[in-house]
Design an enzyme around this catalytic site. Structure first.
Site, short mmCIF file in Angstrom:
data_model
loop_
_atom_site.label_atom_id
_atom_site.label_comp_id
_atom_site.label_asym_id
_atom_site.label_seq_id
_atom_site.Cartn_x
_atom_site.Cartn_y
_atom_site.Cartn_z
CB SER A 1 2.75 34.94 109.90
OG SER A 1 3.36 34.20 110.91
CG HIS B 1 4.56 37.52 114.22
ND1 HIS B 1 3.35 38.10 113.90
CD2 HIS B 1 4.55 36.29 113.61
CE1 HIS B 1 2.64 37.27 113.15
NE2 HIS B 1 3.35 36.17 112.95
#
Length: 248
Positions: free
Chosen positions: A129, A164
């Site tokens: 992330s 993501h």
């Protein structure tokens, strides 16, 4: 003559904080030749969240490695000790959270400069992330609330990154739009479950812990849009030696 050190970094779409099988973490450790690698977790993007640090210790203390954590919100090392600590690692593993805050804190402590030096000395850099976003020139981030582009990365990997890509609403369309209009350069979209290894700037391995997860190269199509190109990913499989991930 000094040995030529490869500059390597990995973008992770999972790991100890999201997955129970430990496949991506084992893949990361498998990139290091040392029999007992030194692995440093950097949780700056989460504000050094204690629960996140606990997850790291639970996962990596069960493995054949030396696990350590770099705390910057209650920093204890002086400049010389901090440099020696980071350059002495085999793997620097950056956690998720707020990408913009991460970069700002690193720069305040000159960690950005030290990470670049560690990269040049052959330390494997990786993260999930925000910990994937930070290595590129730019990224798609929710650091400011709504999804937007951030052109403020360390530029150790050319281009941009979007994590993501498959799991958070708006990620795919927002990233494609940012690349299409030139707000972000062409780059890499990482679905959850994927790991991508770059050596001297080139993609040299891509893996997935689930058959459906993909890594994409996203580029402008020359007609005001963007095109994505799925990359081939090896499927990771569990081994009998892989320890289960303990949850604190």
């Amino acid at each position: 003559m000094a040995a030529i050190r490869e500059r390597r970094l990995a973008l992770l779409g999972g790991g100890f904080s999201t997955d129970d099988d430990g496949l991506l973490d084992d893949w990361v450790l498998g990139q290091v030749r040392a029999p007992r690698p030194k692995v440093c977790f950097v949780p700056t993007a989460s504000g050094d969240a204690p629960d996140y640090v606990g997850q790291f210790h639970a996962a990596f203390q069960a493995r054949a490695c030396e696990a350590a954590v770099l705390h910057l919100f209650r920093r204890e090392l002086d400049d010389d000790a901090l440099r020696a600590f980071l350059l002495g690692q085999d793997v620097i593993y950056v956690g998720g959270g707020n990408t913009a805050n991460l970069l700002a804190v690193w720069r305040a402590h000159s960690v950005d400069r030290l990470l670049r030096e560690a990269f040049d000395h052959g330390v494997l850099l990786c993260g999930i992330s925000a910990g994937a976003n930070c290595w590129a020139e730019g990224s798609l981030t929710d650091s400011f609330g709504p999804l937007t582009h951030l052109s403020d990365g360390l530029a150790l990997l050319s281009g941009s990154v979007c994590p993501h890509y498959d799991s958070e609403p708006g990620r795919r369309s927002s990233y494609r739009a940012a690349v299409a209009r030139g707000a972000l350069p062409a780059g890499w979209a990482v679905e959850d479950g994927v790991g991508a290894l770059f050596t001297d700037g080139r993609l040299t391995d891509s893996v997935t812990r689930t058959p459906q997860a993909r890594l994409y190269r996203v580029e402008p199509d020359g007609e005001g849009g963007a095109e994505e190109y799925a990359q081939s990913c090896r499927l990771l499989v569990p081994t009998a030696a892989a320890p289960p991930v303990a949850r604190p």
